[in-house]
Structure formats: C-alpha cells, structure tokens
Design a protein around this motif. Structure first.
Motif, PDB file in Angstrom:
ATOM      1  N   VAL A 182     -37.901  11.925  -8.215  1.00 40.27           N
ATOM      2  CA  VAL A 182     -37.812  10.543  -7.746  1.00 40.27           C
ATOM      3  C   VAL A 182     -36.692  10.401  -6.718  1.00 40.27           C
ATOM      4  CG1 VAL A 182     -37.574   8.127  -8.443  1.00 40.27           C
ATOM      5  CG2 VAL A 182     -38.552   9.804 -10.044  1.00 40.27           C
ATOM      6  N   GLY A 183     -36.980   9.674  -5.660  1.00 38.54           N
ATOM      7  CA  GLY A 183     -35.962   9.373  -4.664  1.00 38.54           C
ATOM      8  C   GLY A 183     -35.935   7.894  -4.330  1.00 38.54           C
ATOM      9  N   TYR A 184     -34.779   7.431  -3.918  1.00 38.87           N
ATOM     10  CA  TYR A 184     -34.616   6.041  -3.483  1.00 38.87           C
ATOM     11  C   TYR A 184     -33.967   6.057  -2.109  1.00 38.87           C
ATOM     12  CZ  TYR A 184     -32.577   1.365  -3.035  1.00 38.87           C
ATOM     13  OH  TYR A 184     -32.217   0.126  -2.576  1.00 38.87           O
ATOM     14  N   PHE A 185     -34.577   5.332  -1.181  1.00 35.86           N
ATOM     15  CA  PHE A 185     -34.036   5.246   0.176  1.00 35.86           C
ATOM     16  C   PHE A 185     -33.955   3.782   0.590  1.00 35.86           C
ATOM     17  CE2 PHE A 185     -35.935   9.383  -0.258  1.00 35.86           C
ATOM     18  CZ  PHE A 185     -35.060  10.228   0.395  1.00 35.86           C
ATOM     19  N   GLU A 186     -32.911   3.474   1.364  1.00 38.26           N
ATOM     20  CA  GLU A 186     -32.753   2.132   1.900  1.00 38.26           C
ATOM     21  C   GLU A 186     -32.560   2.229   3.408  1.00 38.26           C
ATOM     22  OE1 GLU A 186     -29.187  -0.935   1.771  1.00 38.26           O
ATOM     23  OE2 GLU A 186     -30.292  -0.976  -0.132  1.00 38.26           O
ATOM     24  N   ASP A 252     -39.380   3.881  -2.458  1.00 38.79           N
ATOM     25  CA  ASP A 252     -39.476   4.839  -3.556  1.00 38.79           C
ATOM     26  C   ASP A 252     -40.244   6.061  -3.074  1.00 38.79           C
ATOM     27  OD1 ASP A 252     -39.689   5.215  -6.816  1.00 38.79           O
ATOM     28  OD2 ASP A 252     -41.510   5.891  -5.824  1.00 38.79           O
ATOM     29  N   ALA A 253     -39.717   7.256  -3.348  1.00 35.13           N
ATOM     30  CA  ALA A 253     -40.400   8.497  -2.981  1.00 35.13           C
ATOM     31  C   ALA A 253     -40.561   9.359  -4.219  1.00 35.13           C
ATOM     32  CB  ALA A 253     -39.606   9.256  -1.915  1.00 35.13           C
ATOM     33  N   ARG A 254     -41.729  10.013  -4.361  1.00 33.30           N
ATOM     34  CA  ARG A 254     -42.012  10.872  -5.517  1.00 33.30           C
ATOM     35  C   ARG A 254     -42.524  12.223  -5.038  1.00 33.30           C
ATOM     36  NH1 ARG A 254     -41.181   7.663 -10.596  1.00 33.30           N
ATOM     37  NH2 ARG A 254     -40.460   5.740  -9.607  1.00 33.30           N
ATOM     38  N   ILE A 255     -42.031  13.291  -5.683  1.00 33.15           N
ATOM     39  CA  ILE A 255     -42.439  14.637  -5.296  1.00 33.15           C
ATOM     40  C   ILE A 255     -42.786  15.456  -6.531  1.00 33.15           C
ATOM     41  CG2 ILE A 255     -41.082  14.665  -3.163  1.00 33.15           C
ATOM     42  CD1 ILE A 255     -38.937  16.268  -4.667  1.00 33.15           C
ATOM     43  N   ARG A 263     -37.533  18.354   2.410  1.00 34.98           N
ATOM     44  CA  ARG A 263     -38.556  17.931   3.382  1.00 34.98           C
ATOM     45  C   ARG A 263     -38.584  16.410   3.518  1.00 34.98           C
ATOM     46  NH1 ARG A 263     -43.911  19.546   4.978  1.00 34.98           N
ATOM     47  NH2 ARG A 263     -45.381  17.791   4.988  1.00 34.98           N
ATOM     48  N   VAL A 264     -38.589  15.716   2.383  1.00 33.11           N
ATOM     49  CA  VAL A 264     -38.648  14.254   2.407  1.00 33.11           C
ATOM     50  C   VAL A 264     -37.371  13.679   3.005  1.00 33.11           C
ATOM     51  CG1 VAL A 264     -38.715  12.185   0.958  1.00 33.11           C
ATOM     52  CG2 VAL A 264     -40.265  14.088   0.497  1.00 33.11           C
ATOM     53  N   ASN A 287     -32.916  11.697  -5.946  1.00 31.50           N
ATOM     54  CA  ASN A 287     -31.828  11.742  -6.925  1.00 31.50           C
ATOM     55  C   ASN A 287     -32.260  12.254  -8.292  1.00 31.50           C
ATOM     56  OD1 ASN A 287     -33.299   9.552  -7.797  1.00 31.50           O
ATOM     57  ND2 ASN A 287     -31.770   8.024  -7.223  1.00 31.50           N
ATOM     58  N   ARG A 288     -33.556  12.466  -8.485  1.00 32.29           N
ATOM     59  CA  ARG A 288     -34.044  13.033  -9.744  1.00 32.29           C
ATOM     60  C   ARG A 288     -35.009  14.162  -9.399  1.00 32.29           C
ATOM     61  NH1 ARG A 288     -33.421  10.478 -14.923  1.00 32.29           N
ATOM     62  NH2 ARG A 288     -32.890   8.416 -14.182  1.00 32.29           N
TER      63      ARG A 288
END
Length: 374
Positions: A182-186, A252-255, A263-264, A287-288
C-alpha cells in the motif's frame, strides 16, 4: 487437536465476556486515552496468564504493548494484533454490542478485537495442556492509520521469531497468504489566482492543471501487474468566479510485487506541470510492502490446512488487496500467516460483525498452530 478444542470450549464463555468488555472500550486510532484503556484491560487479562508486559510508550499514539508468555528453547511465535479501530468515540451509542442471528455486532468487534481475545484464549488453552512455548502477543496502537509508531517495534520483535500469526479477520472462511502493498501519495498544485471575469488571462488555474495530472495518474494502473492507483480525494479553489490558486489530491496505490514499489514511486516523481506558472509538490511513498506468497508462508498454511482437516473442516487460502502489519513481517522474510482471527463481515462498516459459532473453532486452530509450528 481434540484436546485443544475441548480446552478452548471450556473457556468460550470467558472469551465472549472479554470480547464484549473490550468492544465497549472505544479505542479510535487518534484517541490515545481510549487505546491505552483498551491496552490496560488486555494487559490485566494477560497478567492472569503470567504474561510479562513491556510497554513501548508513545507520546501521541496509544502505547504499543508487548506481552510475553512461555519459556523454553523452541522458536518464538508472534501473535500480531492491534487495539485501534476506525470508529470515532461515541459510535457505541449508534452501534452498541448486540447479538442477533448467530452474529455479534459492535465497533471493532471483527477488526480486530475478537482476534485479541482469541489470542489470549489460545494461550490459556495451551497452558492448561502443558503445551506452551515462547509466545509474544503484540498489541499495536496505530494499524488503522499506517502503523507509523508501531512498525519499528513490530519489525524488531519479528526478527526474533520463527513465525508470525496475524489475527486480522479471515477472508470469508480462508486464511490469507498474500496481501497487496500500500502506498499513499499527495499532490499539490499552486497556481495564480485571478478574477475570472475581470482578469481571467492573468490567472493560472491549479484545478485545470491538476485535472490533467489526474488523467496521467490514472494511466499508472496496470491490472495485469496487480497495480492499481486511485485518486480518492480532490480539493481546490475557493469560488466559481476565482481562477483557482490551489488544488490538492490524495492517491492510494496498491502493488502485488515488492519490485513495483520503486517503479510506482518513480512514476509519481516524474509528473510535471504543463503550465510553467504553476508549481507541483509531490509527497508520499509505498509505506506498506506487499506480503508475497512465499515458501515460508505456504508451509504454514499447509500445516494449518492439515490441522483444520483433523478438526473436520476444509481451510482455504486467499489473497487480498488490503494491507496489515503482517506485510512488514513478511517483507523481512519471516514466515507470516494472516487472517487467523475471527470469521465475519463488515469491517469498517455499520454492519461489522463476527459469526459466533466460528470463534471457538478458529481459536482452537490458532492454538494448534502455535503448538505445531517448527
């Protein structure tokens, strides 16, 4: 397993009483006093089982509690849980503890207060049978908001363990052998404000610039790779007759694969504005890390499936797009099995509940796994 099941059944009434008591101590992530009160309750129960408490004090978040049981030379097992919930204080007035149709309802009952009391009952059953080994029950305080303070504690303790069992809810009836990262970007765009009627040409719209960026961000999604990107929040501007000077989005980004984290992050850092009068600021990371389905986890699941068969039911495995603290331990290479908590539905929703008939059965399986893992 028959002996373990009987021992757990003898403690089922205590499990249910404790579950209600814990649910009725509201513990939203942002309420340190509430989380600490829930922790104090669990620590009291653990002390009755001879658990030794180590408190990892926090200034703003709830304290992270490490409870250690057992002794001997066998590898230590971590039972990974969290005390915080997504529900704001006062939710109990609208969502009180109640039982209906074989289900138990209440804020946090499934995610994951049932898992906490199940862990204690599994320990109690093994102690009764003289089958205890070194076990660490970790009670995190900020899992629902990213595990900022608890991650380092989780990782440090996991490195000392032979296996990690995560007491998050089951995936329907299945254990979880993989989770997405899981990622969080602003993103923030600063433009130039102007009167939309009098000085339109002097303005540089942050909203217009962000709209173009949102289209680019959406193109990052690659379903074949299991990579998804969702622009979930967008805010900007002040009035319809003002060229917007500011706009912000939360993404929200999920890999699926750890290799996709870089890459993301690179894709986000490559974003640029087309209007040179606007300024773009980007923050955030993955971050996860993902919990990948690796040999150590597969071996744990196969053992759990064999024990379930001995108990008379079929245990399946599942993958999920959601993250947990098990992502951190799996990324360290520690064999990690997730979804070992209660069976139910509605986590984070008004119909959150556990299915009562599965509580003892799943607690017995947890105890069996603690005893059986190499």
């Amino acid at each position: 397993m028959a002996e373990i099941s009987r021992a757990v059944s003898r403690g089922e009434g205590r499990l249910l009483r404790r579950l209600r008591e814990l649910v009725e101590v509201e513990s939203p992530s942002e309420d340190k006093a509430g989380v600490d009160a829930a922790g104090a309750l669990v620590a009291k129960w653990a002390a009755e089982l001879g658990g030794k408490l180590k408190r990892h004090k926090q200034r703003e978040a709830g304290d992270v509690l490490e409870l250690n049981f057992g002794s001997g030379n066998r590898g230590r097992v971590m039972l990974l849980t969290h005390l915080d919930t997504v529900w704001p204080k006062g939710t109990l007035t609208q969502m009180p503890w109640r039982e209906a149709g074989g289900k138990i309802f209440g804020p946090g009952v499934l995610d994951m207060k049932a898992g906490v009391v199940m862990a204690l009952e599994a320990v109690a059953a093994l102690q009764e049978l003289g089958a205890m080994r070194p076990v660490t029950l970790l009670l995190n305080s900020d899992e629902e908001v990213g595990s900022t303070v608890s991650r380092s504690v989780t990782e440090a303790l996991a490195r000392k363990c032979a296996a990690v069992f995560v007491l998050e809810p089951a995936q329907v009836l299945a254990y979880k052998t993989s989770r997405k990262g899981v990622g969080y970007f602003e993103l923030r765009v600063e433009g130039v404000a102007a009167h939309s009627g009098v000085d339109f040409e002097r303005g540089h719209s942050a909203v217009l610039e962000m709209a173009q960026l949102v289209e680019k961000i959406s193109e990052f999604t690659d379903l074949r790779r299991g990579l998804t990107v969702n622009v979930g929040v967008i805010t900007g501007g002040t009035r319809s007759n003002v060229v917007a000077a500011e706009c912000r989005v939360e993404v929200d980004a999920r890999i699926v694969k750890a290799a996709d984290a870089a890459r993301v992050e690179k894709m986000f850092r490559s974003l640029k504005v087309t209007d040179k009068a606007c300024k773009l600021t980007i923050s955030g990371v993955i971050n996860r890390p993902p919990m990948e389905r690796k040999p150590g986890t597969i071996a744990l699941f196969r053992k759990a499936r064999a024990l379930a068969a001995e108990m008379g039911f079929t245990l399946d495995e599942a993958a999920t797009g959601g993250g947990s603290d098990g992502n951190f331990t799996a990324a360290l290479g520690i064999p990690t099995l997730d979804g070992m908590g209660a069976v139910g539905a509605g986590a984070h929703a008004a119909h959150e509940h556990v299915v009562k008939k599965h509580l003892a059965e799943r607690t017995a399986l947890l105890a069996g796994m603690i005893a059986a893992v190499d």
